[in-house]
Design a protein around this motif. Structure first.
Motif, PDB file in Angstrom:
ATOM      1  N   THR A   1       0.827  -1.196   0.000  1.00 19.26           N
ATOM      2  CA  THR A   1       0.000   0.000   0.000  1.00 19.26           C
ATOM      3  C   THR A   1       0.869   1.257   0.000  1.00 19.26           C
ATOM      4  OG1 THR A   1      -1.696  -1.163   1.273  1.00 19.26           O
ATOM      5  CG2 THR A   1      -1.814   1.237   1.250  1.00 19.26           C
TER       6      THR A   1
ATOM      7  N   PRO B   1      -6.526   1.088  -1.616  1.00 22.88           N
ATOM      8  CA  PRO B   1      -6.875   2.108  -0.615  1.00 22.88           C
ATOM      9  C   PRO B   1      -6.242   3.457  -0.928  1.00 22.88           C
ATOM     10  CG  PRO B   1      -5.226   0.599   0.260  1.00 22.88           C
ATOM     11  CD  PRO B   1      -5.658   0.033  -1.056  1.00 22.88           C
TER      12      PRO B   1
ATOM     13  N   LYS C   1      -4.695   6.356   0.778  1.00 16.09           N
ATOM     14  CA  LYS C   1      -4.102   6.703   2.064  1.00 16.09           C
ATOM     15  C   LYS C   1      -3.399   8.054   1.921  1.00 16.09           C
ATOM     16  CE  LYS C   1      -3.823   4.006   5.062  1.00 16.09           C
ATOM     17  NZ  LYS C   1      -4.671   3.735   6.246  1.00 16.09           N
TER      18      LYS C   1
END
Length: 324
Positions: free
Chosen positions: A148, A191, A193
């Motif tokens: 990520t 995601p 972030k």
């Protein structure tokens, strides 16, 4: 690349020593096509993003196209404390001279990915903050699905403006890059972030705060983003970095107070100070997850005694010398 310009060593000047006491004697200039893979030694690559188009579309003060060279001129004068096996090279500049910002961003993505693949740490010098879409894209291309990505933005602005005009045409600019990234993340199921440090109410309208809330953006307001609160800030940063695998840091110079950074598109005396940024960078670098950094919005046309260029150069100097 038709919009690429090689950097020549004569832009890096300073006090001569004959002993590499200054960075102008340390930095090598080479075409990005000649960049080779490095094994274990630390290697940094400076890459320019000379683009004003995003600022122009965002109704800002043009001039950031000259930002990369202004930073280079100040960086070369600074002292060199690097080890002999640390390699610093300048691999040229991507230019946006025809208004085709999207192509320049795409080329930036390819160049950042190429440098990462060759085990270089890219430092991108801008240029409008639309560069963020290209820098992030390069890191994403490099890491793929292996972890990520977390974005940490030192900025007064969220830069989450909707890039849809009248819900029809798409108009990307220097105020839309993180909204674009969020939409890409949504499309590919990854995601989003995003941590913003230094956000101001007088720099973002209420729809931007609503967008940030809807995208679950984390942020620290300017009132809290002060050196006296560094323990609390470090806790926020450590919590964020522990939740991701790779970090992309972007520093928008207009987040600093105009006392330190007058040469930007949107100056304000209400911005943050360099000491809290350096302290925060120290914490981020300590995570061991920082992969790429860029510096945006230097506008030499409005600089005073090269203060803003010197500030940007000092940020680069700090990274070169203190990245583990």
């Amino acid at each position: 690349m038709s919009n690429y310009s090689e950097t020549f060593s004569n832009i890096y000047t300073g006090r001569p020593s004959g002993q590499q006491l200054y960075l102008h004697e340390k930095i090598s200039c080479l075409p990005i096509s000649n960049v080779s893979t490095v094994a274990s030694e630390k290697c940094f690559s400076l890459l320019g993003y000379a683009c004003d188009e995003g600022v122009k579309r965002n109704m800002g003060r043009c001039g950031a196209i000259n930002g990369p060279d202004a930073i280079r001129k100040q960086l070369g004068k600074l002292p060199n404390h690097l080890t002999t096996d640390t390699f610093v090279c300048d691999v040229g500049t991507l230019l946006c001279l025809d208004g085709n910002m999207e192509k320049t961003q795409l080329d930036l993505s390819g160049s950042v990915s190429q440098l990462l693949q060759k085990n270089h740490f890219p430092i991108v010098l801008g240029g409008g903050h639309d560069m963020a879409y290209g820098t992030y894209g390069g890191l994403k291309k490099y890491v793929g699905n292996s972890g990520t990505i977390g974005i940490i933005n030192f900025d007064a602005h969220f830069d989450l403006r909707n890039n849809k005009r009248n819900n029809t045409s798409t108009v990307n600019n220097s105020g839309t890059p993180f909204y674009q990234i969020a939409q890409d993340c949504k499309e590919n199921g990854s995601p989003f972030k995003y941590l913003c440090l230094g956000i101001r109410k007088d720099a973002n309208d209420r729809t931007l705060f609503e967008t940030a809330k809807g995208l679950d953006v984390q942020y620290i307001m300017r009132d809290t983003f002060r050196i006296q609160f560094h323990n609390e800030i470090n806790a926020w940063i450590n919590a964020f970095t522990s939740s991701v695998d790779h970090i992309y840091v972007t520093i928008d110079l207009d987040g600093f107070s105009s006392a330190y950074a007058p040469g930007v598109s949107a100056p304000s005396p209400m911005g943050f100070t360099p000491d809290v940024v350096l302290q925060s960078l120290k914490t981020i670098m300590g995570s061991g997850k920082l992969r790429v950094l860029d510096i945006a919005e230097l506008n030499p046309d409005f600089d005073v005694d090269d203060q803003t260029a010197k500030l940007a150069a000092s940020m680069v100097h700090y990274l070169l010398h203190d990245l583990p």
